[in-house]
Design a protein around this motif. Structure first.
Motif, PDB file in Angstrom:
ATOM      1  N   LYS A   1       1.717   0.746  -4.452  1.00  0.00           N
ATOM      2  CA  LYS A   1       2.982   1.116  -5.087  1.00  0.00           C
ATOM      3  C   LYS A   1       3.116   0.366  -6.403  1.00  0.00           C
ATOM      4  N   ASP A   2       3.440   1.071  -7.475  1.00  0.00           N
ATOM      5  CA  ASP A   2       3.722   0.507  -8.800  1.00  0.00           C
ATOM      6  C   ASP A   2       2.507  -0.098  -9.513  1.00  0.00           C
ATOM      7  N   ALA A   3       1.312   0.089  -9.007  1.00  0.00           N
ATOM      8  CA  ALA A   3       0.110  -0.436  -9.680  1.00  0.00           C
ATOM      9  C   ALA A   3      -0.542   0.671 -10.513  1.00  0.00           C
ATOM     10  N   PRO A   4      -0.980   0.369 -11.743  1.00  0.00           N
ATOM     11  CA  PRO A   4      -1.609   1.389 -12.589  1.00  0.00           C
ATOM     12  C   PRO A   4      -3.104   1.557 -12.316  1.00  0.00           C
ATOM     13  N   TRP A   5      -3.630   0.921 -11.296  1.00  0.00           N
ATOM     14  CA  TRP A   5      -5.056   0.966 -10.965  1.00  0.00           C
ATOM     15  C   TRP A   5      -5.218   1.256  -9.474  1.00  0.00           C
ATOM     16  N   ARG A   6      -6.445   1.630  -9.104  1.00  0.00           N
ATOM     17  CA  ARG A   6      -6.837   1.824  -7.698  1.00  0.00           C
ATOM     18  C   ARG A   6      -7.871   0.764  -7.353  1.00  0.00           C
ATOM     19  N   LEU A   7      -7.860   0.312  -6.120  1.00  0.00           N
ATOM     20  CA  LEU A   7      -8.869  -0.634  -5.635  1.00  0.00           C
ATOM     21  C   LEU A   7      -9.897   0.132  -4.824  1.00  0.00           C
ATOM     22  N   LEU A   8     -11.163   0.002  -5.191  1.00  0.00           N
ATOM     23  CA  LEU A   8     -12.270   0.621  -4.458  1.00  0.00           C
ATOM     24  C   LEU A   8     -13.084  -0.482  -3.806  1.00  0.00           C
TER      25      LEU A   8
ATOM     26  N   LEU B   1       0.821  -1.216   0.000  1.00  0.00           N
ATOM     27  CA  LEU B   1       0.000   0.000   0.000  1.00  0.00           C
ATOM     28  C   LEU B   1       0.853   1.264   0.000  1.00  0.00           C
ATOM     29  N   ARG B   2       0.418   2.227  -0.783  1.00  0.00           N
ATOM     30  CA  ARG B   2       1.025   3.556  -0.742  1.00  0.00           C
ATOM     31  C   ARG B   2       0.128   4.515   0.023  1.00  0.00           C
ATOM     32  N   LYS B   3      -1.199   4.349  -0.150  1.00  0.00           N
ATOM     33  CA  LYS B   3      -2.145   5.260   0.496  1.00  0.00           C
ATOM     34  C   LYS B   3      -3.501   4.569   0.645  1.00  0.00           C
ATOM     35  N   VAL B   4      -4.194   4.890   1.743  1.00  0.00           N
ATOM     36  CA  VAL B   4      -5.549   4.375   1.990  1.00  0.00           C
ATOM     37  C   VAL B   4      -6.434   5.558   2.350  1.00  0.00           C
ATOM     38  N   ASN B   5      -7.563   5.695   1.653  1.00  0.00           N
ATOM     39  CA  ASN B   5      -8.566   6.723   1.968  1.00  0.00           C
ATOM     40  C   ASN B   5      -9.843   6.004   2.382  1.00  0.00           C
ATOM     41  N   VAL B   6     -10.432   6.441   3.484  1.00  0.00           N
ATOM     42  CA  VAL B   6     -11.650   5.811   3.994  1.00  0.00           C
ATOM     43  C   VAL B   6     -12.703   6.872   4.239  1.00  0.00           C
ATOM     44  N   GLU B   7     -13.944   6.550   3.847  1.00  0.00           N
ATOM     45  CA  GLU B   7     -15.075   7.456   4.053  1.00  0.00           C
ATOM     46  C   GLU B   7     -16.268   6.641   4.545  1.00  0.00           C
TER      47      GLU B   7
ATOM     48  N   ARG C   1     -22.323  -6.751   3.368  1.00  0.00           N
ATOM     49  CA  ARG C   1     -22.012  -7.049   1.966  1.00  0.00           C
ATOM     50  C   ARG C   1     -20.766  -6.276   1.570  1.00  0.00           C
ATOM     51  N   TRP C   2     -19.859  -6.934   0.834  1.00  0.00           N
ATOM     52  CA  TRP C   2     -18.608  -6.323   0.408  1.00  0.00           C
ATOM     53  C   TRP C   2     -18.546  -6.326  -1.113  1.00  0.00           C
ATOM     54  N   GLU C   3     -18.206  -5.182  -1.682  1.00  0.00           N
ATOM     55  CA  GLU C   3     -18.029  -5.072  -3.127  1.00  0.00           C
ATOM     56  C   GLU C   3     -16.651  -4.494  -3.385  1.00  0.00           C
ATOM     57  N   ALA C   4     -16.029  -4.912  -4.482  1.00  0.00           N
ATOM     58  CA  ALA C   4     -14.703  -4.403  -4.830  1.00  0.00           C
ATOM     59  C   ALA C   4     -14.610  -4.235  -6.338  1.00  0.00           C
ATOM     60  N   GLN C   5     -13.879  -3.202  -6.734  1.00  0.00           N
ATOM     61  CA  GLN C   5     -13.636  -2.983  -8.160  1.00  0.00           C
ATOM     62  C   GLN C   5     -12.292  -2.303  -8.346  1.00  0.00           C
ATOM     63  N   LEU C   6     -11.691  -2.550  -9.503  1.00  0.00           N
ATOM     64  CA  LEU C   6     -10.444  -1.882  -9.859  1.00  0.00           C
ATOM     65  C   LEU C   6     -10.754  -0.786 -10.855  1.00  0.00           C
ATOM     66  N   VAL C   7     -10.083   0.348 -10.693  1.00  0.00           N
ATOM     67  CA  VAL C   7     -10.204   1.467 -11.621  1.00  0.00           C
ATOM     68  C   VAL C   7      -8.833   1.648 -12.258  1.00  0.00           C
ATOM     69  N   LEU C   8      -8.749   1.387 -13.569  1.00  0.00           N
ATOM     70  CA  LEU C   8      -7.493   1.489 -14.294  1.00  0.00           C
ATOM     71  C   LEU C   8      -7.236   2.937 -14.667  1.00  0.00           C
ATOM     72  N   GLU C   9      -6.161   3.498 -14.133  1.00  0.00           N
ATOM     73  CA  GLU C   9      -5.814   4.894 -14.401  1.00  0.00           C
ATOM     74  C   GLU C   9      -5.084   5.033 -15.724  1.00  0.00           C
ATOM     75  N   LYS C  10      -4.195   4.081 -16.005  1.00  0.00           N
ATOM     76  CA  LYS C  10      -3.414   4.117 -17.236  1.00  0.00           C
ATOM     77  C   LYS C  10      -2.951   2.695 -17.534  1.00  0.00           C
TER      78      LYS C  10
END
Length: 125
Positions: free
Chosen positions: A84-91, A65-71, A102-111
């Motif tokens: 670190k070194d990943a071109p996507w974010r995990l939401l 992990l480089r950064k975690v944001n929680v809301e 219930r848990w949902e997960a998705q990847l958002v490809l930045e580049k």
């Protein structure tokens, strides 16, 4: 009943029969308790959410992990993980209902190019 409670070290998600503690530092499961006829703490060992990126031939977990944001909003806890070194974010989104978490997960490809990825939720025994 308060379904999502902010703690000093993270968040607590509660429904009628289960309590999940989520770590502020990693955004991962830090404790799981089952509240049946008798309260039973399943584990106090940290879980993980791991993403396997087939194009990179690499897996990413809380150690990367480089950064975690929680809301927290209403009955939802939303977690954004940047690795670190990943071109996507995990939401990740936890939805706390009366009898279900219930848990949902998705990847958002930045580049980068299209890729095959697998997201897995690890609960220690």
């Amino acid at each position: 009943m308060i379904k999502i409670e902010q703690l000093e070290n993270g968040w607590r998600l509660k429904n009628g029969n289960m309590t999940l503690d989520i770590s502020r530092m990693t955004g991962c499961l830090s404790a799981l308790t089952v509240n049946a006829a008798k309260v039973f703490e399943w584990t106090r060992h940290e879980g993980d959410v791991v993403v396997r990126d087939d194009r990179m031939e690499r897996s990413f977990g809380h150690k990367h992990l480089r950064k975690v944001n929680v809301e927290s909003k209403g009955d939802e806890l939303r977690i954004e993980k940047i690795f670190k070194d990943a071109p996507w974010r995990l939401l990740e989104t936890y939805h706390v209902e009366d009898d279900t978490v219930r848990w949902e997960a998705q990847l958002v490809l930045e580049k980068g190019e299209y890729r095959s990825c697998e997201i897995s939720y690890h609960i220690p025994w």
